[in-house]
Design a protein around this motif. Structure first.
Motif, short mmCIF file in Angstrom:
data_model
loop_
_atom_site.label_atom_id
_atom_site.label_comp_id
_atom_site.label_asym_id
_atom_site.label_seq_id
_atom_site.Cartn_x
_atom_site.Cartn_y
_atom_site.Cartn_z
N ARG A 1 3.52 14.49 3.53
CA ARG A 1 3.90 14.82 2.39
C ARG A 1 3.03 14.49 0.95
O ARG A 1 3.51 14.63 -0.10
CB ARG A 1 5.35 14.45 2.04
N THR A 2 1.78 13.88 1.26
CA THR A 2 1.00 13.47 0.35
C THR A 2 0.41 14.78 -0.37
O THR A 2 0.31 15.67 0.28
CB THR A 2 -0.19 12.36 0.60
N GLN A 3 -0.26 14.60 -1.44
CA GLN A 3 -0.49 15.74 -2.32
C GLN A 3 -1.64 16.34 -1.39
O GLN A 3 -1.93 17.74 -1.79
CB GLN A 3 -0.73 15.41 -3.82
N GLN B 1 0.93 -1.18 0.12
CA GLN B 1 0.09 -0.01 -0.12
C GLN B 1 0.75 1.24 0.32
O GLN B 1 0.43 2.23 -0.79
CB GLN B 1 -1.08 0.09 1.12
N ARG B 2 2.10 1.11 0.67
CA ARG B 2 2.85 2.51 0.81
C ARG B 2 3.72 2.52 -0.63
O ARG B 2 3.84 3.62 -1.13
CB ARG B 2 3.80 2.17 1.73
N GLY B 3 4.03 1.45 -1.12
CA GLY B 3 4.80 1.38 -2.57
C GLY B 3 4.28 1.74 -3.48
O GLY B 3 4.90 2.53 -4.32
N VAL B 4 2.94 1.49 -3.82
CA VAL B 4 2.31 2.04 -4.92
C VAL B 4 2.03 3.51 -4.84
O VAL B 4 1.55 4.12 -5.87
CB VAL B 4 0.80 1.58 -4.91
N MET B 5 2.08 4.16 -3.60
CA MET B 5 2.02 5.68 -3.70
C MET B 5 3.13 6.42 -4.15
O MET B 5 3.04 7.52 -4.35
CB MET B 5 1.61 6.07 -2.20
N VAL B 6 4.31 5.77 -3.89
CA VAL B 6 5.63 6.54 -4.13
C VAL B 6 5.77 6.92 -5.59
O VAL B 6 5.28 6.06 -6.52
CB VAL B 6 6.72 5.53 -3.87
N ASN B 7 6.09 8.16 -5.85
CA ASN B 7 6.28 8.74 -7.29
C ASN B 7 4.89 8.63 -8.14
O ASN B 7 4.97 8.78 -9.46
CB ASN B 7 7.20 7.92 -7.99
N GLY C 1 -4.63 9.89 -9.86
CA GLY C 1 -5.54 9.30 -8.58
C GLY C 1 -5.83 10.30 -7.55
O GLY C 1 -5.43 11.48 -7.78
N PRO C 2 -6.41 9.90 -6.29
CA PRO C 2 -6.74 10.72 -5.47
C PRO C 2 -5.66 11.26 -4.74
O PRO C 2 -4.57 10.74 -4.66
CB PRO C 2 -7.19 9.93 -4.56
N PRO C 3 -5.28 12.71 -4.38
CA PRO C 3 -4.35 13.28 -3.76
C PRO C 3 -3.71 12.52 -2.63
O PRO C 3 -2.51 12.41 -2.36
CB PRO C 3 -4.92 14.70 -3.51
N GLU C 4 -4.50 11.96 -1.80
CA GLU C 4 -4.08 11.29 -0.70
C GLU C 4 -3.25 10.14 -0.89
O GLU C 4 -2.58 9.64 -0.20
CB GLU C 4 -5.11 10.95 0.31
N GLY C 5 -3.52 9.60 -2.15
CA GLY C 5 -2.47 8.45 -2.62
C GLY C 5 -1.44 8.60 -3.30
O GLY C 5 -0.60 8.09 -3.86
#
Length: 290
Positions: free
Chosen positions: A281-283, A253-259, A263-267
């Protein structure tokens, strides 16, 4: 060109104009840098330059899995490479990966560059005491079987089906049918195998699952190219079971958020330099344009 028109290739192909479609402006028949720009370097041992495509997610999932094991030496800086803007053609990126594809990694502790996603995962596994890579010959061989199956199969799915179904300038029946057939055949290969195996290499979760899940897991979730209904992904019950099992893992779940930039800013975590970035530091927290 329509499906009914016949194309006669010239004796010698020449690059005269863009072929159209998504990414046409950055496609070219030569390698090498288009501009001078050094890559940034952070404080951690591993420097990753990537984007959260399926290939990019393979590596960030692996790095987060290693950190979850308590391997502090796997700390990393993940720098965003916007492939639509041609960042992969900078002189700094080409120095790390002459093929100008993400992901690419530089290990500051060894001075080694590593490119190609499967090579990066094998490098990390071997660097950290064969983490997620079995040492038993039978299990290791099965893991590598599926690792290289993915590396050989995914280009037909992404560059074949994905291109003609979603990105080509026109919809053409023949290539869409040809690659849809191959996409479904690949899903059936996985589904039959996962009927008798918890994970691809057997009972243990390995790098084979990490490289395959971002491609075919997203597909059975209906997320790849918005083609879930077209490919009848609901038919692949064993792949769906496997996908859910891996998706439930916190490091995944963390890995797919990086870079990630969609999608949703929180992701979306455009760059990752510390574990706390997932909270701060999420969008959605720093702004859409940051």
């Amino acid at each position: 060109m329509s499906d009914t028109e016949t194309y006669t290739p010239p004796k010698v192909w020449t690059w005269e104009q863009e072929s159209g479609g998504t990414f046409a402006s950055i496609n070219r028949p030569i390698a090498g840098a288009t501009h001078d720009k050094a890559l940034p370097v952070g404080k951690h041992p591993l420097q990753l330059y990537s984007l959260a495509t399926p290939n990019g997610q393979k590596v960030t999932i692996m790095l987060e899995e290693l950190l979850a094991l308590g391997i502090k030496e796997a700390e990393y800086d993940a720098w965003l490479i916007r492939i639509g803007d041609g960042d992969q053609f900078s002189s700094g990126f080409v120095e790390i990966n002459p093929n100008s594809k993400i992901p690419a990694m530089f290990d500051t502790t060894t001075g080694l560059r590593v490119f190609e996603s499967a090579a990066i995962l094998m490098y990390l596994a071997e660097k950290f005491n064969n983490a997620f890579l079995p040492t038993d010959l039978k299990a290791r061989t099965e893991c590598l079987n599926w690792l290289f199956w993915l590396q050989g199969s995914a280009p037909y799915f992404g560059g074949g089906f994905g291109h003609f179904y979603a990105y080509a300038p026109t919809k053409q029946e023949y290539p869409i049918n040809r690659f849809a057939m191959e996409a479904k055949r690949q899903l059936d290969v996985l589904d039959r195998h996962l009927a008798d195996h918890e994970y691809l290499a057997g009972e243990a979760y390995t790098i084979a699952d990490m490289v395959t899940w971002p491609w075919y897991g997203r597909t059975v979730r209906g997320e790849s190219y918005d083609a879930g209904e077209f490919l009848s992904v609901h038919e692949y019950h064993n792949v769906i079971r496997w996908e859910k099992q891996i998706a439930a893992r916190k490091p995944v779940q963390r890995g797919v958020m990086v870079n990630r930039t969609s999608g949703p800013p929180e992701g979306q975590l455009h760059e990752r330099h510390d574990a706390s970035d997932f909270e701060t530091r999420t969008q959605d927290k720093i702004g859409e344009d940051a």
